[in-house]
Design a protein around this motif. Structure first.
Motif, mmCIF file in Angstrom:
data_model
loop_
_atom_site.group_PDB
_atom_site.id
_atom_site.type_symbol
_atom_site.label_atom_id
_atom_site.label_comp_id
_atom_site.label_asym_id
_atom_site.label_seq_id
_atom_site.Cartn_x
_atom_site.Cartn_y
_atom_site.Cartn_z
ATOM 1 N N UNK A 11 -1.669 -5.553 -12.132
ATOM 2 C CA UNK A 11 -1.503 -4.784 -11.073
ATOM 3 C C UNK A 11 -0.808 -5.779 -9.959
ATOM 4 N N UNK A 12 0.586 -5.883 -10.156
ATOM 5 C CA UNK A 12 1.133 -6.621 -9.095
ATOM 6 C C UNK A 12 0.955 -6.196 -7.610
ATOM 7 N N UNK A 13 0.693 -6.803 -6.398
ATOM 8 C CA UNK A 13 0.187 -6.307 -5.340
ATOM 9 C C UNK A 13 -1.242 -5.685 -5.362
ATOM 10 N N UNK A 20 -6.043 -2.633 -4.400
ATOM 11 C CA UNK A 20 -7.490 -3.305 -4.488
ATOM 12 C C UNK A 20 -8.350 -2.186 -5.084
ATOM 13 N N UNK A 21 -8.246 -0.754 -4.455
ATOM 14 C CA UNK A 21 -9.396 0.206 -5.071
ATOM 15 C C UNK A 21 -8.938 0.564 -6.498
ATOM 16 N N UNK A 22 -7.621 0.408 -6.701
ATOM 17 C CA UNK A 22 -7.002 0.562 -8.204
ATOM 18 C C UNK A 22 -7.654 -0.285 -9.037
ATOM 19 N N UNK A 23 -7.530 -1.547 -8.928
ATOM 20 C CA UNK A 23 -8.130 -2.625 -9.666
ATOM 21 C C UNK A 23 -9.634 -2.421 -10.063
ATOM 22 N N UNK A 24 -10.504 -2.343 -9.013
ATOM 23 C CA UNK A 24 -11.813 -1.973 -9.105
ATOM 24 C C UNK A 24 -11.967 -0.637 -9.889
ATOM 25 N N UNK A 25 -11.294 0.453 -9.965
ATOM 26 C CA UNK A 25 -11.407 1.496 -10.757
ATOM 27 C C UNK A 25 -11.148 1.087 -12.165
ATOM 28 N N UNK A 26 -10.327 0.438 -12.437
ATOM 29 C CA UNK A 26 -9.763 -0.116 -13.929
ATOM 30 C C UNK A 26 -10.736 -0.995 -14.248
ATOM 31 N N UNK A 27 -11.319 -1.912 -13.578
ATOM 32 C CA UNK A 27 -12.337 -2.574 -14.081
ATOM 33 C C UNK A 27 -13.772 -2.015 -14.581
ATOM 34 N N UNK A 28 -14.004 -0.755 -13.710
ATOM 35 C CA UNK A 28 -15.132 0.065 -14.090
ATOM 36 C C UNK A 28 -14.770 0.905 -15.499
ATOM 37 N N UNK A 29 -13.435 0.991 -15.816
ATOM 38 C CA UNK A 29 -13.034 1.490 -16.948
ATOM 39 C C UNK A 29 -13.282 0.672 -18.140
ATOM 40 N N UNK A 30 -13.290 -0.568 -17.835
ATOM 41 C CA UNK A 30 -13.318 -1.484 -19.072
ATOM 42 C C UNK A 30 -11.865 -2.350 -19.256
ATOM 43 N N UNK A 31 -11.129 -2.110 -18.339
ATOM 44 C CA UNK A 31 -9.667 -3.019 -18.403
ATOM 45 C C UNK A 31 -9.860 -4.180 -18.238
ATOM 46 N N UNK A 32 -9.114 -5.209 -18.857
ATOM 47 C CA UNK A 32 -8.864 -6.493 -18.439
ATOM 48 C C UNK A 32 -7.771 -6.453 -17.322
ATOM 49 N N UNK A 33 -8.007 -6.869 -16.062
ATOM 50 C CA UNK A 33 -7.003 -6.622 -15.073
ATOM 51 C C UNK A 33 -6.684 -7.929 -14.545
ATOM 52 N N UNK A 34 -5.158 -8.221 -14.653
ATOM 53 C CA UNK A 34 -4.533 -9.333 -13.802
ATOM 54 C C UNK A 34 -3.968 -8.733 -12.565
ATOM 55 N N UNK A 35 -4.342 -9.459 -11.525
ATOM 56 C CA UNK A 35 -3.599 -9.293 -10.217
ATOM 57 C C UNK A 35 -2.692 -10.166 -9.885
ATOM 58 N N UNK A 36 -1.370 -9.984 -9.278
ATOM 59 C CA UNK A 36 -0.483 -11.065 -8.948
ATOM 60 C C UNK A 36 -0.238 -10.681 -7.490
ATOM 61 N N UNK A 320 -7.236 -8.053 11.127
ATOM 62 C CA UNK A 320 -6.011 -8.193 12.112
ATOM 63 C C UNK A 320 -4.941 -9.505 11.587
ATOM 64 N N UNK A 321 -5.236 -9.949 10.511
ATOM 65 C CA UNK A 321 -4.426 -11.026 9.783
ATOM 66 C C UNK A 321 -3.130 -10.415 9.332
ATOM 67 N N UNK A 322 -2.123 -11.209 9.285
ATOM 68 C CA UNK A 322 -0.715 -10.769 8.795
ATOM 69 C C UNK A 322 -0.852 -10.476 7.286
ATOM 70 N N UNK A 323 -0.505 -9.578 6.796
ATOM 71 C CA UNK A 323 -0.481 -9.178 5.268
ATOM 72 C C UNK A 323 0.701 -9.800 4.507
ATOM 73 N N UNK A 324 0.542 -10.183 3.325
ATOM 74 C CA UNK A 324 1.762 -10.206 2.543
ATOM 75 C C UNK A 324 2.500 -9.266 2.050
ATOM 76 N N UNK A 325 3.410 -9.378 1.878
ATOM 77 C CA UNK A 325 4.252 -8.254 1.560
ATOM 78 C C UNK A 325 4.265 -7.770 0.150
ATOM 79 N N UNK A 326 3.801 -8.588 -0.671
ATOM 80 C CA UNK A 326 3.374 -8.230 -2.119
ATOM 81 C C UNK A 326 2.197 -7.649 -2.371
ATOM 82 N N UNK A 327 1.310 -7.327 -1.370
ATOM 83 C CA UNK A 327 -0.092 -7.030 -1.360
ATOM 84 C C UNK A 327 -0.237 -5.726 -0.510
#
Length: 329
Positions: A11-13, A20-36, A320-327
């Motif tokens: 899951x890039x971004x 972020x919620x997508x990663x959590x849902x995938x982890x709950x389904x038993x996936x091995x998740x890599x975030x970039x 209120x922090x500036x967010x990264x464009x890839x996230x």
């Protein structure tokens, strides 16, 4: 149907609004998740592998896609109306720099399936936005550069289907996404988080919330958790045509402002600055294709706004922090 258990998913971004919620849902389904992401590692959901990589560089894209079964591509830059007007080249070029090498790297590395997150910005002005109408018109002037960039990503996906017979590719077009983890200030802040931020400040100061326009434009707003879940359901169904992800129920900016005021401080006075631009009058996604697949939103706007306001109040300093464009998806 994809079996996510023990699948290797990228899951890039994956630290962003949808990611972020997508990663959590995938982890709950038993996936091995890599975030970039180039975001802070602390924003990565616990349990996922985190890599800090600049994905405008091909070698980094190849590294990110190593030994991956499926990709949920959440890469992209947000553009508030101010950003779209004042920084169109930056918005267009950054999206293109993220799309072209990353998608090509996924193909080279033999990724079996990929979901590409496009945007409501690909549509031209229309009362109801239907998936098959995109190439019959042009993006709205208010989304001209970002809309064309995302259309190019969709064309890249279609090219892979035709030339390489890569069938497990899907395209989703989310509506106006909002929720916890959004960017609430600065040039990346969209209408919902921006209004929440300003309402909280107004409640602490003069009690007046100034809103651009007259409140008449209507938008299809969808809660981030709904989008994340719907992305997984689309990937499992693997339609060969783009799919809209929205509520299919447009609400006026006036209604939105009133809901936010009710959640933040019912005593706030809303002041309409009619000298400011209002944007397109109506942007609502047709949800017939998704509904036929049994995919639909579940969180009402009132409930989603209340959860977002509660989250913002709890995480106000970091939000209120500036967010990264890839996230930021």
């Amino acid at each position: 149907m994809i079996d996510w258990k023990d699948a290797h998913v990228l899951v890039p971004g994956g630290t962003g609004l949808i990611g972020a919620p997508l990663v959590k849902m995938l982890l709950e389904r038993g996936a091995h998740v890599r975030v970039v992401s180039l975001d802070d590692a602390s924003r990565c959901p616990r349990g996922a592998e985190f890599l800090s990589l600049d994905l405008t560089i091909m070698d980094n894209c190849l590294k990110a896609n190593e030994k991956i079964d499926f990709v949920f591509d959440m890469l992209g830059t947000k553009a508030s109306p101010e950003t779209a007007r004042n920084c169109p080249a930056s918005h267009f070029v950054t999206n293109m720099q993220l799309q072209l090498p990353f998608l090509e790297a996924a193909r080279i590395q033999g990724v079996r399936g990929l979901l590409f997150t496009s945007s409501v910005g690909v549509y031209g002005p229309s009362e109801v936005m239907r998936e098959d109408d995109v190439w019959k018109t042009f993006p709205s002037p208010n989304d001209w550069f970002g809309g064309w960039a995302k259309r190019m990503g969709e064309l890249q996906i279609e090219g892979y289907r035709r030339e390489y017979n890569w069938k497990n590719l899907t395209i989703v077009r989310p509506a106006n996404v909002y929720g916890p983890g959004d960017c609430f200030t600065g040039l990346q802040a969209m209408v919902v988080p921006s209004l929440i931020h300003r309402a909280v400040k107004a409640s602490e100061n003069d009690g007046k919330l100034v809103v651009w326009g007259d409140g008449s434009p209507r938008r299809d707003f969808i809660f981030t958790d709904d989008v994340a879940r719907m992305c997984i359901e689309v990937a499992e169904t693997n339609p060969q045509e783009p799919i809209n992800l929205g509520c299919g129920n447009a609400r006026t900016i006036r209604e939105l402002a009133e809901i936010i005021v009710e959640c933040v401080d019912p005593d706030l006075e809303i002041v309409w600055d009619t000298d400011k631009p209002t944007g397109d009058k109506l942007r609502c996604l047709d949800m017939e294709r998704a509904t036929e697949l049994g995919i639909k939103a579940a969180v009402p706007l009132e409930e989603g706004i209340r959860m977002t306001v509660d989250w913002y109040r709890e995480h106000r300093d970091s939000a209120n922090m500036k967010y990264n464009v890839y996230a930021n998806r």
